[in-house]
Design a protein around this motif. Structure first.
Motif, PDB file in Angstrom:
ATOM      1  N   ASP A   3      26.567  57.624  34.755  1.00 18.49           N
ATOM      2  CA  ASP A   3      25.228  57.650  33.827  1.00 18.49           C
ATOM      3  C   ASP A   3      25.724  57.678  32.172  1.00 18.49           C
ATOM      4  OD1 ASP A   3      23.084  57.230  35.529  1.00 18.49           O
ATOM      5  OD2 ASP A   3      23.589  58.925  36.668  1.00 18.49           O
ATOM      6  N   VAL A   4      26.886  58.494  32.214  1.00 18.35           N
ATOM      7  CA  VAL A   4      27.037  58.763  30.839  1.00 18.35           C
ATOM      8  C   VAL A   4      27.976  57.977  30.095  1.00 18.35           C
ATOM      9  CG1 VAL A   4      28.287  60.290  29.342  1.00 18.35           C
ATOM     10  CG2 VAL A   4      27.043  61.280  30.963  1.00 18.35           C
ATOM     11  N   TYR A   5      29.060  57.088  30.868  1.00 17.53           N
ATOM     12  CA  TYR A   5      29.919  56.546  30.162  1.00 17.53           C
ATOM     13  C   TYR A   5      30.178  55.187  30.371  1.00 17.53           C
ATOM     14  CZ  TYR A   5      32.432  60.669  28.306  1.00 17.53           C
ATOM     15  OH  TYR A   5      32.811  61.862  27.654  1.00 17.53           O
ATOM     16  N   THR A   6      28.815  54.556  31.282  1.00 18.06           N
ATOM     17  CA  THR A   6      28.907  53.272  31.658  1.00 18.06           C
ATOM     18  C   THR A   6      27.361  52.477  31.252  1.00 18.06           C
ATOM     19  OG1 THR A   6      28.099  53.195  34.014  1.00 18.06           O
ATOM     20  CG2 THR A   6      30.633  53.286  33.441  1.00 18.06           C
ATOM     21  N   ARG A   7      26.802  53.236  30.225  1.00 17.91           N
ATOM     22  CA  ARG A   7      25.613  52.702  29.929  1.00 17.91           C
ATOM     23  C   ARG A   7      25.625  51.449  29.144  1.00 17.91           C
ATOM     24  NH1 ARG A   7      25.472  57.707  27.531  1.00 17.91           N
ATOM     25  NH2 ARG A   7      24.914  56.897  25.389  1.00 17.91           N
ATOM     26  N   ARG A   8      26.741  50.967  28.734  1.00 20.17           N
ATOM     27  CA  ARG A   8      26.534  49.728  28.244  1.00 20.17           C
ATOM     28  C   ARG A   8      27.567  48.765  28.870  1.00 20.17           C
ATOM     29  NH1 ARG A   8      25.234  53.203  24.355  1.00 20.17           N
ATOM     30  NH2 ARG A   8      23.834  52.290  22.673  1.00 20.17           N
ATOM     31  N   ASN A   9      27.400  48.984  30.206  1.00 24.50           N
ATOM     32  CA  ASN A   9      28.293  47.773  31.091  1.00 24.50           C
ATOM     33  C   ASN A   9      29.489  47.780  30.702  1.00 24.50           C
ATOM     34  OD1 ASN A   9      28.361  45.776  32.743  1.00 24.50           O
ATOM     35  ND2 ASN A   9      27.599  44.146  31.376  1.00 24.50           N
ATOM     36  N   GLU A  10      30.258  49.237  30.675  1.00 30.60           N
ATOM     37  CA  GLU A  10      31.747  49.266  30.307  1.00 30.60           C
ATOM     38  C   GLU A  10      32.512  49.524  31.553  1.00 30.60           C
ATOM     39  OE1 GLU A  10      29.122  51.393  28.922  1.00 30.60           O
ATOM     40  OE2 GLU A  10      29.731  51.836  26.938  1.00 30.60           O
ATOM     41  N   GLY A  11      32.273  49.498  32.667  1.00 34.06           N
ATOM     42  CA  GLY A  11      33.234  49.903  33.816  1.00 34.06           C
ATOM     43  C   GLY A  11      32.950  48.940  34.997  1.00 34.06           C
ATOM     44  N   VAL A  12      34.129  48.885  35.965  1.00 32.25           N
ATOM     45  CA  VAL A  12      33.967  48.440  37.222  1.00 32.25           C
ATOM     46  C   VAL A  12      34.400  49.305  38.272  1.00 32.25           C
ATOM     47  CG1 VAL A  12      34.019  46.021  36.604  1.00 32.25           C
ATOM     48  CG2 VAL A  12      36.091  47.124  36.936  1.00 32.25           C
ATOM     49  N   SER A  13      35.063  50.483  37.627  1.00 32.35           N
ATOM     50  CA  SER A  13      35.703  51.440  38.628  1.00 32.35           C
ATOM     51  C   SER A  13      35.901  52.893  37.957  1.00 32.35           C
ATOM     52  CB  SER A  13      37.123  50.979  39.047  1.00 32.35           C
ATOM     53  OG  SER A  13      37.772  52.146  39.736  1.00 32.35           O
ATOM     54  N   ILE A  14      35.532  53.753  38.783  1.00 35.10           N
ATOM     55  CA  ILE A  14      35.525  55.244  37.870  1.00 35.10           C
ATOM     56  C   ILE A  14      36.500  56.107  38.686  1.00 35.10           C
ATOM     57  CG2 ILE A  14      34.337  57.368  37.223  1.00 35.10           C
ATOM     58  CD1 ILE A  14      31.810  55.574  36.884  1.00 35.10           C
ATOM     59  N   TRP A  15      37.546  56.841  37.772  1.00 35.74           N
ATOM     60  CA  TRP A  15      38.066  57.941  38.517  1.00 35.74           C
ATOM     61  C   TRP A  15      37.567  59.330  37.632  1.00 35.74           C
ATOM     62  CZ3 TRP A  15      44.227  56.174  37.739  1.00 35.74           C
ATOM     63  CH2 TRP A  15      44.111  55.099  38.456  1.00 35.74           C
ATOM     64  N   VAL A  16      37.706  60.389  38.301  1.00 39.15           N
ATOM     65  CA  VAL A  16      37.234  61.755  38.011  1.00 39.15           C
ATOM     66  C   VAL A  16      38.404  62.499  38.286  1.00 39.15           C
ATOM     67  CG1 VAL A  16      34.996  60.972  37.760  1.00 39.15           C
ATOM     68  CG2 VAL A  16      35.769  62.337  39.571  1.00 39.15           C
ATOM     69  N   VAL A  17      38.981  63.505  37.503  1.00 39.41           N
ATOM     70  CA  VAL A  17      40.061  64.263  37.643  1.00 39.41           C
ATOM     71  C   VAL A  17      39.505  65.561  37.003  1.00 39.41           C
ATOM     72  CG1 VAL A  17      42.558  65.047  37.457  1.00 39.41           C
ATOM     73  CG2 VAL A  17      41.766  62.504  37.597  1.00 39.41           C
ATOM     74  N   GLU A  18      39.537  66.891  37.680  1.00 40.92           N
ATOM     75  CA  GLU A  18      39.012  68.034  37.288  1.00 40.92           C
ATOM     76  C   GLU A  18      40.262  68.415  36.100  1.00 40.92           C
ATOM     77  OE1 GLU A  18      37.979  70.892  40.167  1.00 40.92           O
ATOM     78  OE2 GLU A  18      37.455  72.419  38.363  1.00 40.92           O
ATOM     79  N   ALA A  19      39.599  68.665  35.103  1.00 33.98           N
ATOM     80  CA  ALA A  19      40.446  68.586  33.786  1.00 33.98           C
ATOM     81  C   ALA A  19      41.495  69.952  33.908  1.00 33.98           C
ATOM     82  CB  ALA A  19      39.625  69.308  32.572  1.00 33.98           C
TER      83      ALA A  19
END
Lengths: 330, 253, 94
Positions: free
Chosen positions: C40-56
């Motif tokens: 919702d935050v980082y692909t609002r402009r069609n920026e991605g096809v896959s997401i990784w998340v890592v706890e900081a």
């Protein structure tokens, strides 16, 4: 600007002789155009000033959702509603990016939020003015975002890496914000006499508050000198204000609207407009908390935060239960 | 019922659901419990507004009176609206908003999935685009309902209260009338009652995980999708939403 | 009770075939919600096809004071770069 009157810590600019070896090396890196990253050594004053500035910038984005959010439910067409909602949502996103940048300096978003809510940290004076008609959506986009962009574009080159990267993302996304505002103004300026009057009224009310966004003249300010040496402030307030006026006046003429300043004249010699200063007494009153909307803006933010506490706690409690269950199962 | 008239009614039902719910969700902008949720809610609202433009745009075309989606959204009065009562219910707290969203999304996904096979190509195309958005909405709202239901004692109590308050409005989704009969006949849309079993499965699964209890079945509150008796809430929503178009008739924005 | 959601670092694959790239951070109660928030935050402009998340908190970073020992030794290994070798033009593309 979105970060106004940010005081840098310390007693002003040090000469190279007065600096420690570490400070000299740090300043040399900045002078060479290198980026400072969170784990690098930095003077305590640099860190603190940045937290104040980025925090204030982030708070401005978040409080800045309110005056425009005020019109989302009254937008006149489905398309206008979608555009305005997308824009105000972007502001939440920009606040988020900026908080994250500040968090790399060792302060949490919750700590910064609490400082906003109890008045220890500030946000831009501009968001303490009310949005009274639909034309204000045009004026805010055109003038307020226009003024913000003036400041944010150079900040993409700021010395602190996370801040610079956040500003690059913000600037990329903001490019449509000012245009949508101007587009609203164009429609109204070309519309019925009532619409045109509404547009003029919005310009009248937002012109001087927009000029105030750049802050009072800072050409002799020791704080500004330090921030500029550290490249966390890229231009003086007066430079940016002049640039803003020079860019905006012809746009107002295009719209057929009148800038509410009898002293506005083109100065051939300096290649820019001469214009009236805003009422700085009013500015300082707004900064102190006595603007038209300060109380309501902070009350709205406090309410959202307090009403949301059970949600934040509930989601966290569930995540912890889930983790515990998973560990028990392994 | 004449096919064209039924088709128009159906398009209003679809478009008014997304219009009214999208409006409700947009009321949150700037006031959500945490920034990430603020941004997510706005995305949901934007999807719903986009779907509204498609459904009401087609409705206006089918109506053939030279109107636009905006005319239908901003210039009809309460009795002309065909949305489910559920979506006009007030936001309440964040839990009530997310519960309403979940109860709607669970139905919306099933409805849109069925509509992708509609005999009307325009309906199938709108459904194909919308179902992807609705599927994400459902994932997100279900996960939040589970998180808050299974969170703290307070969040659990609030979610149960939200469910108790909203559940009576669920039954309306599955009521059938002459409009539905005509649509089923034409192969345009499914019989609402046919979606109930899958819907109940979704609810049982999610609410079970959320440790929430379905309230005793009560008489379904209807009157939205046929326009016979909306709640008092709708008029206030329209008063806000339609203000500009009513105050400045004929102006271009 | 401290209720601030943990911080997550977000990596997004912009297009098929590219690596995931760090795009920023956000807060979320757990990994599943972090993925959704990132969407919702980082692909609002069609920026991605896959997401990784890592706890900081799970990221271990090299220390800036190690910069010399960490990276400078490789500067002298010029023979690792193709331009180190002079191959006559007559040999053709290599």
């Amino acid at each position: 600007m979105y970060a106004q009157m940010v005081k840098s810590t310390g007693t002003g600019l040090k000469s190279a002789d007065e600096m420690s070896a570490e400070e000299r090396a740090f300043q040399a890196r900045i002078d060479a155009g290198e980026k400072i990253e969170p784990k690098d050594w930095m003077p305590e004053g640099y860190r603190k000033t940045l937290i104040r500035q980025i925090g204030q910038h982030a708070h401005s984005e978040i409080v800045g959702q309110l005056p425009e959010g005020n019109w989302i439910t009254r937008a006149p067409t489905l398309e206008r509603k979608a555009i305005l909602l997308a824009k105000v949502q972007d502001e939440a996103g920009h606040g988020l990016y900026l908080y994250c940048a500040a968090e790399t300096l060792g302060v949490s978003r919750d700590e910064m939020t609490e400082m906003l809510l109890d008045g220890r940290m500030k946000y831009s004076s501009i968001f303490n003015y009310p949005t009274l008609t639909w034309a204000d959506m045009g004026a805010v986009g055109w003038l307020v975002d226009g003024a913000a962009i003036m400041n944010q574009v150079p900040l993409q080159r700021t010395s602190f890496g996370p801040y610079s990267r956040a500003m690059i993302r913000v600037c990329k996304e903001e490019s449509f914000h000012q245009r949508q505002g101007f587009d609203i103004m164009m429609k109204m300026a070309q519309g019925t006499p009532q619409q045109k009057a509404m547009a003029q009224d919005a310009l009248n009310r937002f012109w001087y508050p927009a000029l105030m966004m750049f802050g009072p003249s800072d050409k002799d300010s020791v704080h500004s000198a330090q921030s500029m040496a550290w490249k966390i402030k890229m231009n003086t307030n007066d430079e940016l204000r002049q640039k803003f006026v020079d860019q905006t006046v012809p746009q107002a003429e295009y719209l057929g609207l009148t800038v509410p300043d009898e002293n506005l004249t083109w100065n051939e010699e300096k290649g820019g407009y001469d214009f009236s200063e805003p009422d700085w007494e009013e500015f300082f009153e707004v900064i102190k908390g006595n603007g038209p909307c300060n109380t309501d803006r902070l009350a709205a933010r406090n309410k959202a935060w307090d009403d949301g506490a059970w949600v934040r706690e509930g989601m966290m409690a569930h995540a912890e239960k889930k983790r515990a269950r998973k560990m028990a199962a392994e | 019922m004449a096919r064209e008239a039924a088709f128009y009614e159906f398009l209003l039902r679809m478009g008014d659901n997304t219009l009214i719910l999208g409006h409700r969700v947009s009321e949150w902008c700037g006031h959500a419990p945490v920034l990430e949720e603020d941004i997510a809610l706005a995305n949901t609202a934007l999807d719903l507004i986009g779907q509204t433009q498609m459904w009401l745009g087609l409705a206006a075309e089918v109506q053939g009176a030279g109107k636009t989606a905006d005319d239908l959204a901003f210039l009809r009065d309460a009795w002309d609206f065909r949305n489910l009562l559920l979506v006009e219910m007030p936001n309440g707290d964040f839990g009530q908003t997310l519960m309403r969203q979940f109860l709607f999304d669970a139905w919306h996904v099933l409805q849109l999935r069925a509509l992708t096979a509609s005999s009307d190509a325009r309906v199938a195309a709108i459904a194909a685009k919308s179902v992807k958005e609705a599927t994400y909405h459902l994932e997100r709202s279900a996960e939040t309902v589970v998180g808050l239901g299974d969170g703290t004692a307070e969040s659990h109590a609030r979610m149960q209260a939200a469910l108790d308050y909203l559940y009576p409005y669920v039954g309306e989704m599955f009521l059938s009338d002459a409009v539905d009969a005509a649509l089923v006949e034409a192969g345009i849309a499914p019989d609402p009652a046919s979606l109930r079993a899958d819907y109940d499965d979704t609810l049982a699964r999610v609410l079970g995980e959320a440790t929430l209890t379905l309230p005793e079945a009560r008489r379904a509150r209807g009157g939205g999708r046929d326009g016979k008796m909306h709640t008092e809430h709708l008029g206030h929503l329209l008063t806000t939403m339609q203000w500009m178009q009513r105050a400045y008739p004929g102006a271009t924005w | 009770m401290k209720t601030e959601w943990p911080l997550w670092e977000i990596f997004i694959r912009g297009q098929h075939g590219l690596s995931h790239r760090h795009v920023g951070s956000l807060h979320a109660p757990d990994a599943e919600m972090a993925i959704k928030n990132a969407r919702d935050v980082y692909t609002r402009r069609n920026e991605g096809v896959s997401i990784w998340v890592v706890e900081a908190a799970a990221i271990t970073a090299s220390s800036p004071s190690d910069k010399g020992p960490m990276y400078e030794p490789s500067e002298s290994k010029v023979y690792r770069h193709p331009s180190f070798y002079d191959i006559p033009d007559d040999v053709g593309a290599m």
